[in-house]
Design a protein around this motif. Structure first.
Motif, short mmCIF file in Angstrom:
data_model
loop_
_atom_site.label_atom_id
_atom_site.label_comp_id
_atom_site.label_asym_id
_atom_site.label_seq_id
_atom_site.Cartn_x
_atom_site.Cartn_y
_atom_site.Cartn_z
N GLU A 213 1.50 1.54 11.07
CA GLU A 213 2.44 2.55 10.58
C GLU A 213 3.85 2.31 11.11
OE1 GLU A 213 2.98 7.43 10.59
OE2 GLU A 213 1.23 6.49 11.50
N ASN A 216 5.32 -0.51 9.13
CA ASN A 216 5.69 -0.06 7.79
C ASN A 216 6.99 0.74 7.81
OD1 ASN A 216 3.43 -1.24 6.63
ND2 ASN A 216 2.18 0.61 6.84
N TYR A 219 9.76 -1.69 8.17
CA TYR A 219 9.97 -2.37 6.90
C TYR A 219 10.78 -1.50 5.94
CZ TYR A 219 8.95 -4.63 2.45
OH TYR A 219 9.07 -5.23 1.23
N ASP A 220 10.45 -0.20 5.87
CA ASP A 220 11.18 0.72 5.00
C ASP A 220 12.64 0.84 5.43
OD1 ASP A 220 8.95 1.19 3.48
OD2 ASP A 220 8.36 2.98 4.59
#
Length: 299
Positions: A213, A216, A219-220
């Motif tokens: 998480e 992620n 990455y966002d």
């Protein structure tokens, strides 16, 4: 030693009509005028005189003749004026007439439209996988991402060194290859950061949900915020040679400059097809929300 001032050299395509003549030593006429301008004024004045005395205008009355002569002389003076390139304003008339029809000012780009009009603007036949651009006139080009050394914080010694290096560089550039510098303001490039994040993801030995998480989320942030909302200035160099051999020679000159000194170009990265298309798309399609503002300069 770097020059303290610079000037635009005279074009090598000058003709006899481009020679400048000074009509007097003082006053408004002291400014030199090219021979073509003087001939245009003389010919235009004679044409106005002939039209006012030998055509139907001569029988239209003194008031109309006077107005016509004033209008004709003003037109001759305006169209005989010089532009910044020292060309007569009348040279703009053919381009203006070609631009008048509505079909020349509006190009349809729907999938069902004839692509000939748009192709006449772009002039590109194909872009190969390695980024080589094939133009419709037979020339070839390549887009290169560059990083320079100019800065407002330069010391005087560095500024002089850069000017000397740039001056020496342009003296050895082949005229068969065009060097076009393109400056854009676009979202920051996050390819290396995303690749590093993916490498960390592949190296994880324990696939903990919290770590996944967290990655992620990183990455966002990189793709949606840093690579989407934050813009930075990018500069590209478009090499366009009249032939494949001319483009190759241009590459060799650029490579020698990058390897020999960092004063003019510090880094140069050749773009492939997937990287060239987004850069060219800026000029013909644009980017939503006005994130990109291109500005091109010919070196």
């Amino acid at each position: 030693m770097a020059k303290m001032s610079f000037k635009v050299p005279s074009s090598i395509s000058r003709s006899f009509l481009d020679h400048e003549i000074s009509l007097s030593k003082g006053g408004w006429a002291a400014k030199p005028s090219p021979l073509k301008q003087l001939l245009f004024f003389g010919g235009g004045g004679l044409a106005v005189l002939w039209a006012s005395t030998s055509t139907f205008i001569s029988s239209s009355g003194p008031v109309f003749i006077t107005l016509f002569v004033i209008w004709g002389l003003l037109a001759v003076i305006y169209f005989g004026g010089l532009m910044k390139t020292k060309e007569l304003r009348i040279r703009k008339v053919p381009a203006f007439l070609a631009y008048l029809p509505r079909s020349a000012r509006h190009v349809l780009t729907r999938r069902s439209s004839n692509p000939s009009d748009f192709h006449s603007i772009v002039g590109i036949n194909d872009i190969e996988e390695d980024g080589r651009i094939q133009y419709s006139d037979g020339s070839q080009g390549q887009v290169i991402l560059i990083v320079g050394s100019a800065s407002y914080l330069l010391f005087d010694e560095d500024r002089i060194s850069i000017l000397d290096r740039v001056d020496a560089f342009w003296r050895k550039v082949d005229t068969n290859c065009e060097w076009s510098f393109i400056t854009t303001k676009e979202p920051q490039r996050v390819y290396h950061q995303v690749a590093n994040l993916e490498a960390r993801n592949q190296a994880l030995e324990v696939r903990d949900p919290d770590l996944i998480e967290l990655q992620n989320e990183q990455y966002d942030i990189l793709t949606r915020h840093v690579g989407g909302k934050f813009t930075s200035i990018h500069q590209y160099l478009l090499l366009k040679g009249t032939s494949a051999d001319a483009l190759r020679r241009g590459h060799l000159v650029l490579q020698a400059e990058v390897e020999g000194s960092t004063h003019m170009i510090r880094e140069a990265t050749m773009l492939d097809r997937d990287e060239t298309l987004p850069m060219l798309r800026v000029f013909y399609q644009g980017i939503d929300h006005g994130l990109v503002t291109p500005r091109a300069s010919l070196g």
